[in-house]
Design a protein around this motif. Structure first.
Motif, PDB file in Angstrom:
ATOM      1  N   SER A  40      15.242   7.246  40.842  1.00 18.41           N
ATOM      2  CA  SER A  40      14.497   6.437  39.681  1.00 18.41           C
ATOM      3  C   SER A  40      13.335   5.675  40.384  1.00 18.41           C
ATOM      4  N   MET A  41      12.184   5.554  39.639  1.00 19.15           N
ATOM      5  CA  MET A  41      11.271   4.919  40.391  1.00 19.15           C
ATOM      6  C   MET A  41      11.390   3.410  40.529  1.00 19.15           C
ATOM      7  N   SER A  42      11.976   2.838  39.594  1.00 16.44           N
ATOM      8  CA  SER A  42      12.608   1.575  39.604  1.00 16.44           C
ATOM      9  C   SER A  42      13.531   0.999  40.740  1.00 16.44           C
TER      10      SER A  42
ATOM     11  N   SER B  35       5.017   4.528  41.534  1.00 17.99           N
ATOM     12  CA  SER B  35       4.627   5.610  40.700  1.00 17.99           C
ATOM     13  C   SER B  35       3.214   6.048  41.163  1.00 17.99           C
TER      14      SER B  35
ATOM     15  N   ALA C 211      11.825   1.097  43.857  1.00 14.87           N
ATOM     16  CA  ALA C 211      11.010  -0.134  44.214  1.00 14.87           C
ATOM     17  C   ALA C 211      11.810  -1.209  44.732  1.00 14.87           C
TER      18      ALA C 211
ATOM     19  N   THR D 135       6.642  -2.963  43.751  1.00 15.76           N
ATOM     20  CA  THR D 135       6.458  -2.940  42.478  1.00 15.76           C
ATOM     21  C   THR D 135       6.709  -1.357  41.776  1.00 15.76           C
ATOM     22  N   GLN D 136       7.395  -1.216  40.675  1.00 11.97           N
ATOM     23  CA  GLN D 136       7.343   0.070  40.151  1.00 11.97           C
ATOM     24  C   GLN D 136       6.006   0.844  39.982  1.00 11.97           C
TER      25      GLN D 136
END
Length: 310
Positions: free
Chosen positions: A27-29, A43, A32, A38-39
């Protein structure tokens, strides 16, 4: 062009780092949090990489981030690059912190045999991954070793007169006479300067070559005292001179560190009046001393201080 070289040309190293983090976490979060971005920054990095590549790396399926066929292929190919990048970061950190690397030392035989064993043992305990090379050379060779960058630091007694070198003091002590053990009582009872010179005059000296810093200091002492040593044996190292003294072939002059190495077949006594015997570290003036070289100098200082105060 090789596939990895092509990948490096298209994707920046930062893109590869972010891409690897997303692939590993899913996942991106989470990516990060893993790489402290930061997310939105994650992205953007993935979007930029996809723009440069010309195809998507991920797609959404049921709310989940799923790598594309191309993304899976690139993950396998970029993993090796990422591992090399991480290895490079570790190496850079270790070199900066002095945890690994190469340290090259030049020193005269007396220092190599009497001082460096203790100093290197201590240094190795705190720097187990550092490779150390020791060049045992005579005084006149230390300058050449430093100026040609064959070594990082040199150790010798007294000074080295060369405009391209700088010196740092690491310790000092007396210059001493070493005699066969049968003279122990005479020396231990407290011998005067006059009696000491009379004793030395009655014995042959085991002389060192003229370029030996200790013997040059001793000759200056003899000149000031009006004392002319006599002997028939000339050697190049103080270690050989010491062994000949132990076999009662004469006496010799030694530094304070050698004198501190107790042995039963010889006895030592300071020259009188007191003759200072400094130890110095040497560096090339046009090169900043490396972190490892500076730490080695500090280690030598500590060993000398403990040996002198003992």
């Amino acid at each position: 062009m090789h596939a990895r070289a092509t990948l490096r040309a298209i994707m920046r190293l930062r893109h590869i780092e972010v891409f690897q983090a997303v692939m590993e976490t899913g996942s991106m979060s989470a990516a990060a949090r893993l790489i402290h971005l930061t997310q939105s920054a994650v992205s953007r990095s993935i979007a930029n990489a996809e723009l440069q590549l010309g195809y998507p790396l991920f797609h959404r399926a049921g709310g989940r981030l799923v790598p594309t066929t191309e993304g899976l292929a690139l993950f396998e190919e970029s993993s090796a690059i990422f591992e090399r990048l991480e290895s490079l970061k570790r190496t850079a950190h270790n070199l900066k912190s002095g945890e690994q690397g190469l340290l090259r030392i030049a020193a005269i035989p007396a220092v190599c045999h009497k001082l460096l064993p203790d100093a290197l043992a201590r240094f190795h305990r705190t720097h187990p991954n550092v490779i150390v090379q020791v060049h045992t050379v005579h005084k006149r060779q230390i300058a050449t070793e430093l100026l040609t960058r064959a070594v990082d630091v040199g150790f010798d007694h007294y000074t080295i007169s060369h405009p391209g070198l700088q010196s740092r003091p690491v310790g000092t002590g007396p210059l001493l006479a070493m005699l066969p053990a049968r003279h122990a009582r005479t020396v231990s009872d407290g011998i005067s300067a006059k009696a000491l010179i009379a004793l030395l005059s009655s014995l042959p000296v085991i002389a060192l070559t003229d370029d030996d810093p200790l013997y040059m200091a001793f000759l200056r002492y003899c000149e000031h005292q009006g004392f002319r040593p006599n002997g028939q044996i000339l050697v190049q190292t103080s270690q050989l001179a010491e062994e000949l003294v132990a076999r009662e072939l004469g006496w010799t002059v030694v530094d304070f560190r050698t004198a501190a190495m107790r042995r039963k077949d010889v006895v030592v006594t300071p020259l009188q009046p007191y003759v200072e015997c400094p130890m110095n570290a040497f560096f090339a003036k046009n090169h900043s001393p490396t972190l490892l070289a500076r730490r080695m100098v500090d280690t030598v200082k500590a060993v000398l201080k403990e040996g002198t105060s003992a």
